[in-house]
Design a protein around this motif. Structure first.
Motif, PDB file in Angstrom:
ATOM      1  N   LYS A 111       0.824  -1.281   0.071  1.00 11.45           N
ATOM      2  CA  LYS A 111      -0.027  -0.003   0.068  1.00 11.45           C
ATOM      3  C   LYS A 111       0.870   1.181   0.123  1.00 11.45           C
ATOM      4  O   LYS A 111       2.113   1.281   0.401  1.00 11.45           O
ATOM      5  CB  LYS A 111      -1.034   0.278   1.124  1.00 11.45           C
TER       6      LYS A 111
ATOM      7  N   SER B 239       0.624   5.163   1.477  1.00  9.54           N
ATOM      8  CA  SER B 239      -0.063   6.128   2.562  1.00  9.54           C
ATOM      9  C   SER B 239       0.463   7.327   2.761  1.00  9.54           C
ATOM     10  O   SER B 239       1.805   7.514   2.489  1.00  9.54           O
ATOM     11  CB  SER B 239      -0.332   5.251   3.605  1.00  9.54           C
ATOM     12  N   GLU B 240      -0.146   8.214   3.351  1.00 13.71           N
ATOM     13  CA  GLU B 240       0.716   9.440   3.868  1.00 13.71           C
ATOM     14  C   GLU B 240       0.884   9.317   5.117  1.00 13.71           C
ATOM     15  O   GLU B 240       0.330   8.807   5.746  1.00 13.71           O
ATOM     16  CB  GLU B 240      -0.427  10.617   3.813  1.00 13.71           C
TER      17      GLU B 240
END
Length: 149
Positions: free
Chosen positions: A139, A141-142
């Motif tokens: 994944k 993500s931030e």
């Protein structure tokens, strides 16, 4: 693998490694003086859920990796590789792979079947390394952070 890498040893980090480890931390982009690193090493070695290894070639620390067990309510325990660095001029010799193997073997001894690593988007060489090493990109993500000082 270079013939020098056959002389490579990987062992648990000790407080005497602080100066070399702080220098490598700076190469990774996280400057740290030796005194601060000694405190961090002391704290790390006091926790059963954390581990760090150094790679030593001809009595010189040429890399390190640290990891911790992450425990959350919503997901199974995982060992997270928190940092991995190999000294400039020594990359591409299998040192990073050996450090990852040490972390993976520690994870197995902790009965945790998964190792996770987070890597900044700009570290394309690191991404290729992890993919070659059998890690899967699962994944994107931030990251958010709040300073509390």
């Amino acid at each position: 693998m270079d013939t020098r890498s056959s002389l490579l040893t990987v062992r648990p980090l000790v407080i005497e490694d602080a100066e070399a480890v702080s220098s490598l931390s700076t190469q990774l982009g996280y400057p740290c003086d030796a005194a601060t690193m000694r405190k961090r090493i002391h704290q790390l070695t006091q926790s059963p859920d954390r581990i760090a290894f150094v790679a030593v070639l001809e009595d010189v620390v040429v890399g390190w990796a640290d990891a911790s067990i992450e425990r959350h309510l919503q997901s199974p325990d995982v060992v997270e590789l928190g940092g991995l660095v190999v000294k400039e001029g020594h990359r591409g010799l299998g040192i990073g792979r050996r450090l990852c193997e040490a972390v993976e073997q520690w994870a197995v001894r902790q009965e945790i079947p998964r190792v996770r690593v987070r890597s900044q988007i700009k570290r394309q060489d690191a991404h290729r390394f992890y993919l070659r090493d059998g890690y899967e990109h699962v994944k994107t993500s931030e990251v958010f952070e709040k300073r509390l000082d």
